[in-house]
Design an enzyme around this catalytic site. Structure first.
Site, PDB file in Angstrom:
ATOM      1  N   ASP A 206       0.860  -1.182   0.000  1.00 14.37           N
ATOM      2  CA  ASP A 206       0.000   0.000   0.000  1.00 14.37           C
ATOM      3  C   ASP A 206       0.896   1.233   0.000  1.00 14.37           C
ATOM      4  O   ASP A 206       2.123   1.112  -0.018  1.00 14.37           O
ATOM      5  CB  ASP A 206      -0.968  -0.020   1.197  1.00 14.37           C
ATOM      6  CG  ASP A 206      -2.307   0.623   0.825  1.00 14.37           C
ATOM      7  OD1 ASP A 206      -2.299   1.796   0.422  1.00 14.37           O
ATOM      8  OD2 ASP A 206      -3.341  -0.061   0.914  1.00 14.37           O
ATOM      9  N   HIS A 269      -2.847   3.098  -4.654  1.00 13.88           N
ATOM     10  CA  HIS A 269      -2.188   2.643  -3.422  1.00 13.88           C
ATOM     11  C   HIS A 269      -0.768   2.184  -3.745  1.00 13.88           C
ATOM     12  O   HIS A 269      -0.282   1.173  -3.220  1.00 13.88           O
ATOM     13  CB  HIS A 269      -3.005   1.543  -2.728  1.00 13.88           C
ATOM     14  CG  HIS A 269      -4.275   2.058  -2.098  1.00 13.88           C
ATOM     15  ND1 HIS A 269      -4.261   2.956  -1.049  1.00 13.88           N
ATOM     16  CD2 HIS A 269      -5.575   1.820  -2.368  1.00 13.88           C
ATOM     17  CE1 HIS A 269      -5.524   3.245  -0.710  1.00 13.88           C
ATOM     18  NE2 HIS A 269      -6.330   2.579  -1.497  1.00 13.88           N
ATOM     19  N   GLU A 332      -9.770   2.648  -4.930  1.00  7.29           N
ATOM     20  CA  GLU A 332      -9.423   4.025  -4.571  1.00  7.29           C
ATOM     21  C   GLU A 332      -8.292   4.625  -5.405  1.00  7.29           C
ATOM     22  O   GLU A 332      -7.475   5.371  -4.892  1.00  7.29           O
ATOM     23  CB  GLU A 332      -9.052   4.088  -3.071  1.00  7.29           C
ATOM     24  CG  GLU A 332     -10.197   3.677  -2.180  1.00  7.29           C
ATOM     25  CD  GLU A 332      -9.862   3.742  -0.702  1.00  7.29           C
ATOM     26  OE1 GLU A 332     -10.735   4.169   0.066  1.00  7.29           O
ATOM     27  OE2 GLU A 332      -8.737   3.362  -0.310  1.00  7.29           O
TER      28      GLU A 332
HETATM   29  C1  ACM Z   1     -10.781  -0.623   0.609  1.00 13.15           C
HETATM   30  O1  ACM Z   1     -11.287  -0.539   1.749  1.00 13.15           O
HETATM   31  N1  ACM Z   1     -10.162   0.418   0.089  1.00 13.15           N
HETATM   32  C2  ACM Z   1     -10.868  -1.836  -0.157  1.00 13.15           C
END
Ligand code: ACM
Length: 774
Positions: A206, A269, A332
């Site tokens: 991440d 990420h 995201e």
């Molecule tokens: C997530 O909670 N961004 C998968």
């Protein structure tokens, strides 16, 4: 004493059954404490006593039986203090005692299923596959640990036929935001196995850390595994798993019938990876490994070089993880960098792709095809649906359940892990002593009620539902005890939602099976949460001038008995039961906890002193968001702090708190305790919405307004200058006489470029309250 009572109850139920000549339906009556509840349980007559001299028999060469038997023997030794030898025995199948046996014609035909029989001759477990034998052994262990006692145990006669409802019974752990040691992960894997969960989704990369050693790209961990915590001088936070450690963890999981599904998050990420290799990023610049939770802008670029880089990473991932499914994230990924990049835009046009969402689909499909060429399957978060779901993809639905419904209707396999219900970083109660986490409280009952198959799906579409999964994100879960607190017992509820037939699930029956599970947790050193059973106290003054209060006690689980004392002693099973609010004269100290029907305490004792001073003091529990609402997060003093306290309830968008219905008669001063907190949040497109307020002093003030945030100013307290994240403060001011009862709106005018203002306690005092305090 406790076990005698429990034993008596069970014996009476069995005696009644035998009188009627019936098998007892354990779903309707007191089921043995097996979690998840088996598909079918029928209780018989009598039982079988297992003493310290008992033996577990397996046939020679029955390796699956032998492994299940050894796991059972080890668990029993640790939790019941019974050391039963595992004996390879040619006559095993005809022996009494405990027999575990592979049987290709076992009557349960479903994968992972088993049959378990107990009668006067002994206990027999049979299954067609190794997982089934293992799960039979787990149920046997639970039957042999019905309480906290040690040594010999009597198991009721019964017949269990059991198999899972879903093939994917998952738990996700985020090792990127905070890092866990391999031993901690193994403990979690054991606990998963003991809940018959079989997929460990391991979030390994991440923005805040790349945790998986990749031989070909060593900087991913040399650089990408380490970040500099805010407000903490020169220290570094991080860690990573060597390939040897990963192989060991994967093998450990496999021995417990758990598949490890790794997640390599892309195309967003990606900041830690881009920090290590800026040429796979979009802008060419080298960012630091992120210290900001939330959504950060760094994406992978879409050059063939980067696709090759990620394919090479996947080569090593596939070498390490035998799992069919490989998770590639997809969540995201805000597209700002792709939109702003001439190179990305040119490539998008050259590929004939219409927009950035479709470009993400193309990107994910390049990974999906690569995985498919190697006999694997891609799974990603539901954002991968946005640009048209890549043909090869399976979908993990987290933004509610709509993604799963849409994908299943399109014929894709899906796993349900929706926020907020299955996001275990949400707290499980509003009690003051809950640790840090998200404040969208998800109770044990709400997790239990989770149903993975939407009624909007036809029977054929519902076949695409592979199962359910709980997710443990670790931005605010910094230590192993916190992960355990978040997971247990909500994981019991999840296990039942994923394993037990929908029509066999009964919440009250589940609650009745929990005390034994809590005893097992204590035996294994698991720091489970008692939040559903802990007593919450609320006091209401009966009159403002005199000294009487009415205190209401409550636990989330209203089916259990609250017992309390008012004399400073600890409540016990014979203390008065709580039926109605307690009226008392100040000062009074109330101690309370809940007890199961057999007298076992179910939670820690809550103790609270009520006097004029404590009644005029408002902690986390009383602090709401402004103008009226949720604060959102409960954060530790520093982002990596591992201690249970202090914690601060904050709204990162607006440093404003409301305290409802505060009596101000006779109040002459206000004191506020708080802390400066790191403002480490990636807010993406919401960054401009953070509320900024004009200040009059360098560090800003805390302003207290009456009734509403625009109401009369009751106090303005300059905040101490040079606040650095992790430092606490105390401010005080005198308050003019207002009288009456008012809501207070308290906000910070500290500059939003600096640390956030945290607030933990608001105390009002009056000459009377000072006099009343001994
Ligand atoms: C997530 O909670 N961004 C998968």
């Amino acid at each position: 004493m406790r076990c005698a009572k429990r034993g008596l109850k069970a014996t009476m139920a069995l005696a009644l059954a035998s009188l009627l000549g019936l098998a007892v339906d354990a779903h309707a009556t007191a089921a043995p404490s097996i979690i998840p509840l088996p598909a079918q349980v029928s209780l018989g007559q009598g039982g079988y006593a297992i003493s310290a001299a008992a033996v577990i028999h397996v046939a020679p060469g029955d390796r699956a039986a032998s492994e299940a038997a050894r796991y059972l023997a080890d668990l029993l030794a640790r939790t019941r203090g019974l050391s039963l030898p595992v004996i390879e025995d040619a006559a095993a199948t005809t022996r009494g005692g405990i027999v575990i046996r592979s049987d290709a014609s076992a009557s349960v035909t479903q994968a992972e299923g088993y049959v378990l029989d107990v009668d006067a001759q002994g206990m027999r477990i049979t299954a067609r596959d190794a997982a089934g034998l293992f799960y039979g052994a787990i149920s046997a262990w639970q039957l042999m640990t019905p309480d906290a006692a040690k040594g010999a145990v009597s198991v009721p006669s019964l017949h269990i036929a059991d198999w899972p409802r879903f093939a994917w019974r998952g738990l996700m752990l985020d090792s990127a935001r905070h890092f866990q040691q391999p031993a901690e992960i193994k403990q979690l894997l054991d606990a998963m196995a003991q809940h018959k969960l079989n997929v460990f989704h391991w979030h390994l990369t991440d923005d805040q850390g790349w945790r998986l050693e990749i031989r070909r790209y060593p900087k991913l961990t040399q650089v990408g595994a380490w970040r500099r915590p805010p407000g903490d001088g020169d220290s570094k936070y991080g860690g990573y798993y060597t390939q040897a450690e990963v192989k060991d963890i994967v093998a450990y999981a496999a021995a417990r019938h758990i598949t490890v599904v790794p997640e390599i998050d892309m195309p967003g990420h990606a900041q830690a990876a881009v920090a290590a290799y800026p040429d796979i990023g979009v802008t060419g610049e080298q960012p630091p490994v992120s210290i900001n939770w939330g959504v950060n802008p760094y994406l992978f670029n879409v050059d063939e070089h980067t696709i090759d880089f990620l394919h090479n990473v996947l080569d090593e991932v596939m070498e390490l993880f035998p799992s069919t499914f490989i998770h590639v994230g997809g969540d995201e990924a805000i597209k700002d960098q792709w939109k702003a990049s001439a190179a990305v835009q040119a490539r998008m046009r050259a590929l004939g792709i219409k927009d950035e969402n479709a470009l993400q689909s193309w990107f994910i499909e390049r990974m999906g095809q690569y995985l498919a060429q190697h006999g694997r399957r891609l799974i990603g978060w539901d954002e991968i649906l946005e640009g048209g779901v890549p043909p090869s993809a399976s979908v993990m639905s987290w933004r509610g359940t709509q993604g799963a419904i849409d994908a299943a209707k399109l014929g894709h396999d899906v796993v349900l892990s929706p926020a907020p219900t299955l996001y275990f970083d949400n707290l499980q109660s509003h009690l003051d002593d809950e640790p840090s986490g998200r404040l969208g409280v998800q109770t044990l009952a709400s997790v239990y009620a989770f149903e993975a198959v939407s009624p909007k799906l036809s029977a054929a579409q519902a076949k695409h539902v592979l199962g359910a999964q709980a997710n443990i994100w670790t931005e605010y879960l910094t230590a192993p005890w916190q992960i355990q607190h978040a997971a247990f017992p909500r994981l019991d509820a999840l296990a039942e939602a994923a394993w037990t037939p929908a029509n066999a699930r009964h919440y009250d029956n589940f609650i009745a099976r929990l005390p034994a599970q809590f005893a097992r947790y204590r035996g294994m050193g698991i720091d489970y949460a008692d939040s559903a059973f802990a007593v919450d106290m609320r006091a209401q003054r009966l009159n403002e001038t005199a000294d009487k209060v009415r205190v209401t006690l409550a636990a989330q689980e209203s089916s259990v008995t609250i017992r309390y004392t008012t004399d400073g002693t600890m409540p016990v099973a014979s203390s008065p039961a709580y039926h109605e609010p307690i009226e008392a004269t100040l000062p009074v100290t109330i101690s309370a906890t809940t007890f199961a029907a057999d007298g076992t305490p179910l939670a820690r004792v809550s103790t609270q002193r009520f006097d004029a001073r404590t009644l005029a003091s408002y902690g986390d529990r009383a602090l709401e968001g402004c103008p009226k609402g949720d604060l959102g997060l409960r954060v530790p003093l520093l982002p990596d702090a591992t201690s249970p306290a202090p914690v601060y309830n904050v709204d990162v968008m607006n440093s404003c708190w409301r305290v409802a219905k505060v009596p101000l008669d006779d109040v002459s001063s206000i004191d506020i305790d708080g802390a400066w907190l790191a403002r480490n949040y990636g807010l993406a497109h919401d960054a401009s919405k953070v509320v900024a307020r004009a200040s009059h002093t360098a560090a800003g003030e805390l302003e207290v307004h009456l009734d509403t945030c625009d109401g009369p100013l009751a106090a303005s307290m300059p905040l101490p200058a040079k606040g650095v994240p992790g430092s606490t403060y105390h401010v005080a001011a005198s308050v003019a006489a207002h009288g009456g009862t008012h809501d207070l709106c308290i906000f910070s005018t500290a500059p939003i470029q600096g640390p956030m203002t945290g607030l933990s306690r608001v105390s009002l005092s009056s000459p009377a309250s000072l006099r009343a305090t001994p």
